[in-house]
Design a protein around this motif. Sequence first.
Motif, PDB file in Angstrom:
ATOM      1  N   GLU A 291      47.516  34.117  35.149  1.00  0.00           N
ATOM      2  CA  GLU A 291      47.756  33.012  36.395  1.00  0.00           C
ATOM      3  C   GLU A 291      48.818  32.489  36.929  1.00  0.00           C
ATOM      4  O   GLU A 291      49.567  32.630  37.701  1.00  0.00           O
ATOM      5  N   LEU A 292      48.904  31.104  36.772  1.00  0.00           N
ATOM      6  CA  LEU A 292      49.271  30.079  36.592  1.00  0.00           C
ATOM      7  C   LEU A 292      50.804  30.475  35.666  1.00  0.00           C
ATOM      8  O   LEU A 292      51.747  29.400  36.827  1.00  0.00           O
TER       9      LEU A 292
ATOM     10  N   ARG B 230      34.854  36.011  32.613  1.00  0.00           N
ATOM     11  CA  ARG B 230      35.794  36.925  32.871  1.00  0.00           C
ATOM     12  C   ARG B 230      36.437  37.102  34.506  1.00  0.00           C
ATOM     13  O   ARG B 230      35.168  37.273  34.738  1.00  0.00           O
ATOM     14  N   TYR B 231      37.857  36.811  35.170  1.00  0.00           N
ATOM     15  CA  TYR B 231      37.501  36.995  36.136  1.00  0.00           C
ATOM     16  C   TYR B 231      38.808  37.746  37.062  1.00  0.00           C
ATOM     17  O   TYR B 231      39.293  37.987  35.892  1.00  0.00           O
ATOM     18  N   SER B 232      38.410  38.260  37.518  1.00  0.00           N
ATOM     19  CA  SER B 232      38.856  39.886  38.095  1.00  0.00           C
ATOM     20  C   SER B 232      40.275  38.560  38.783  1.00  0.00           C
ATOM     21  O   SER B 232      40.047  37.784  39.109  1.00  0.00           O
TER      22      SER B 232
ATOM     23  N   SER C 285      44.785  24.346  41.582  1.00  0.00           N
ATOM     24  CA  SER C 285      43.681  23.760  40.751  1.00  0.00           C
ATOM     25  C   SER C 285      42.542  23.822  40.093  1.00  0.00           C
ATOM     26  O   SER C 285      42.296  23.170  38.904  1.00  0.00           O
ATOM     27  N   VAL C 286      42.021  25.140  40.921  1.00  0.00           N
ATOM     28  CA  VAL C 286      40.868  25.842  39.800  1.00  0.00           C
ATOM     29  C   VAL C 286      41.613  26.478  38.982  1.00  0.00           C
ATOM     30  O   VAL C 286      40.742  26.827  37.816  1.00  0.00           O
TER      31      VAL C 286
ATOM     32  N   LEU D 134      41.667  35.783  41.009  1.00  0.00           N
ATOM     33  CA  LEU D 134      42.821  34.976  40.078  1.00  0.00           C
ATOM     34  C   LEU D 134      43.627  34.369  41.094  1.00  0.00           C
ATOM     35  O   LEU D 134      44.273  33.371  40.994  1.00  0.00           O
ATOM     36  N   ALA D 135      44.542  35.552  41.239  1.00  0.00           N
ATOM     37  CA  ALA D 135      45.684  35.554  42.465  1.00  0.00           C
ATOM     38  C   ALA D 135      45.414  34.952  43.781  1.00  0.00           C
ATOM     39  O   ALA D 135      45.792  34.435  44.322  1.00  0.00           O
TER      40      ALA D 135
END
Lengths: 115, 187
Positions: free
Chosen positions: B30-31, B2-4, B14-15, B8-9
């Motif tokens: 997020e996408l 999990r990422y914060s 591409s990531v 992510l924002a």
Amino acid sequence: MTTARDPNLQKLFAQAAQDFQDDAFAADVLRQIDRERHRMLLVWFALIVVALMCLAFLASPVLAALGMATKALPVPLLEIETEWLRLLLSPINSVAAAIAVAALGLRKFVRRIFR
Amino acid sequence: MRYSADLLAKSPESVLVSLSQNGNRDAFAELMSRRQAWIRNLMRRCSGDPVLADDLAQQVFTQAWRSIRQLHDADRLGPWLKRMAINMWLQHRRKNDPLRGANEHDDADSPREDTTSVALDLDHALATLSPDVRLCIVLSYHERMTHREIAAFTRQPLGTIKSHIRRGTRKLQEELAAYVESEKELK
């Protein structure tokens, strides 16, 4: 160039674009994805159950058929008295060899017709 | 993993695509939050029905999640999503009566800028076009695609696309005359 556009209409299209930033949309999509995953898991579970049931019901007839095939395939087509000749011809003098030759012939025939 | 949400924002698209391809739902969310407005607006212009548009947009993202591993170039997410969205719309149109929606707004009321929003009036005017003309107009004006790109996209001859856009533009100019006049007055 082939991109000439009416600037007024272009402006209207730009003005009509709304800025949707609600999280409900993404949440709905994620819920839908979850539902789909659960459905797929259920389908896989059902398929595995059916496959296991088939295996359980068909195990004994399949094994019996395999046993019969194992006994029938090496049976010689012609009885040869001479020991060394019988051993020499054993790869082609059997039901299995006849079936293999028939299969090869059928394959060749099918290829000739459909090519 | 999990990422914060903050990380992510700030991450480039591409990531996020790469993370989504590895099954990271937060990255995909997020996408979606970055791309939803574009796809929802595109669907609204295509269909003219906000409920249907959102439903189709959701289906687009669901399909995108299912097949995101097939996206080999993460920088091509936009065109990939656009292709998916247009295909989704064409598929929906094929399933339903293709003539439904065309010319159904026969009332002669011209749009009034003071009472209705631009989006409503634009959708109202777009609804007077035939489905093929409408799609070409939306791809040209909303997506700013060239005629050649639209021809390649819809697999129709370039001449047909030009004619569709010419006819559609003329019809929209008539339908949205009030807006066009007010623009001219402002100038």
